[in-house]
Design a protein around this motif. Structure first.
Motif, PDB file in Angstrom:
ATOM      1  N   SER A 124       0.840  -1.190   0.000  1.00  0.00           N
ATOM      2  CA  SER A 124       0.000   0.000   0.000  1.00  0.00           C
ATOM      3  C   SER A 124       0.880   1.247   0.000  1.00  0.00           C
ATOM      4  N   ARG A 125       0.263   2.403  -0.097  1.00  0.00           N
ATOM      5  CA  ARG A 125       1.019   3.660  -0.101  1.00  0.00           C
ATOM      6  C   ARG A 125       1.784   3.849   1.199  1.00  0.00           C
ATOM      7  N   THR A 126       1.208   3.449   2.303  1.00  0.00           N
ATOM      8  CA  THR A 126       1.850   3.629   3.602  1.00  0.00           C
ATOM      9  C   THR A 126       2.678   2.423   4.041  1.00  0.00           C
ATOM     10  N   ALA A 127       2.526   1.292   3.362  1.00  0.00           N
ATOM     11  CA  ALA A 127       3.313   0.096   3.667  1.00  0.00           C
ATOM     12  C   ALA A 127       3.749  -0.549   2.353  1.00  0.00           C
ATOM     13  N   PRO A 128       4.708   0.093   1.655  1.00  0.00           N
ATOM     14  CA  PRO A 128       5.085  -0.359   0.309  1.00  0.00           C
ATOM     15  C   PRO A 128       5.954  -1.616   0.338  1.00  0.00           C
TER      16      PRO A 128
END
Length: 338
Positions: free
Chosen positions: A45-49
């Protein structure tokens, strides 16, 4: 005392559990992210790439997009579905030794896009192919540099009886090929029997390749077609700049080249081999080719019935043979204005 009607509690739990069942834990996202400091254990995800393209693609839905948050080396990847790798806003790289950077082996209807990525094979331990296309509907490569691969910068192979397209836009393909492998070089278009490859090159630079810069080769096929449209760009390599081969019975190669510079190639600038080859050239400069070649014609060489025709506005001069004599060659004819 507050009384709770258990009928509503049970109903609410039923709705909640049915909603959870509709979204499985392994669901793929239409947009995922990679970062130089990411982790492939993350959901991308954007916060957990994620850390690599290989890690992200398994969590990306077909038709989805992988974006690069910040600079990083994101590793080789095999692509088996439609997906876009979009990294134009940061420094994104794929550095591989002894293998392909991108291998495209997708479904017949799948289109893959690669944008804004440096694909390198390291000095002393080069890669195999920068991008190898085996199967799919098409491949777009744009705003990308491909360098240091022993086989090809781009190898475009279309399966038997299939049709696929290749679009290269603002791409630099440099320093690819190996002296010991005469088939290696910058870009090789080699569809299988009965296949069609439709290729568009827009402001593509193919330079410092061993052997051949742009190879359009129907060797060993039948009923095969290559169509190439090239606008702008530079072709300058240690061997032949543009080589098109379609001997009788193999198929056809059609080339339309406009506004290109074909210069400084160590052997021939433009070479056609076979009656299946038809080339049309407008406003190109073909010069300073062939100083290391003993060939009689080093600028334009049309062999074995190939047709290399000019619209009358090309610049063909300054091509030399190994003796230092002018050996420009000639187009096979001039296409009259309409």
């Amino acid at each position: 005392m507050i009384r709770i009607d258990t009928r509503f509690v049970i109903a609410g739990l039923a709705v909640l559990t049915s909603g959870l069942a509709a979204t499985p834990a392994g669901a793929q996202a239409t947009r995922t992210w990679v970062s130089g400091v990411g982790d492939d254990a993350n959901p991308c995800s954007r916060t957990a790439p994620c850390k690599t393209f290989a890690g992200a693609i398994s969590k990306t839905a077909a038709g989805g997009e992988i974006n690069c948050i910040d600079p990083g080396g994101f590793g080789a990847v095999t692509v088996t579905k439609a997906v876009t790798f979009l990294c134009d806003t940061t420094e994104a790289g794929v550095l591989v030794a002894g293998t392909n950077g991108f291998t495209i082996n997708a479904g017949d209807a799948d289109v893959v896009t690669i944008s804004g990525i440096d694909i390198f094979g390291p000095t002393g331990s080069p890669g195999l192919n920068g991008v190898r296309f085996i199967n799919g509907a098409g491949l777009n490569i744009r705003n990308t540099t491909i360098k240091g691969f022993n086989a090809q910068g781009v190898s475009f192979e279309v399966g038997t009886g299939d049709t696929a397209f290749l679009n290269l836009d603002n791409v630099i393909i440099t320093g690819n090929g190996a002296t010991a492998d005469a088939s290696s070089g910058g870009v090789r278009i080699a569809p299988a029997t009965g296949a069609t490859a439709n290729v568009v090159l827009n402001h593509v630079r193919i330079q410092d390749s061993k052997n051949v810069g742009l190879r359009l080769d129907l060797t060993g096929t039948t009923s095969t077609k290559i169509s190439v449209q090239a606008n702008g760009g530079v072709i300058t390599n240690s061997g032949i700049g543009l080589f098109a081969k379609a001997l009788p019975g193999t198929g056809t190669v059609e080339v339309a080249m406009v506004d290109a510079l074909i210069a400084g190639n160590g052997s021939l600038g433009v070479a056609g081999n076979g009656s299946g080859v038809t080339g049309r050239f407008a406003n190109n400069t073909i010069t300073a080719n062939g100083a290391a070649s003993a060939a009689a014609a080093t600028g334009v060489s049309a062999g074995n019935g190939s047709v290399l025709a000019s619209y009358g506005n090309n610049h063909l001069d300054g091509n030399l043979n190994s003796a230092g004599a002018v050996a420009n060659g000639a187009f096979t004819g001039t296409i009259p204005p309409h």
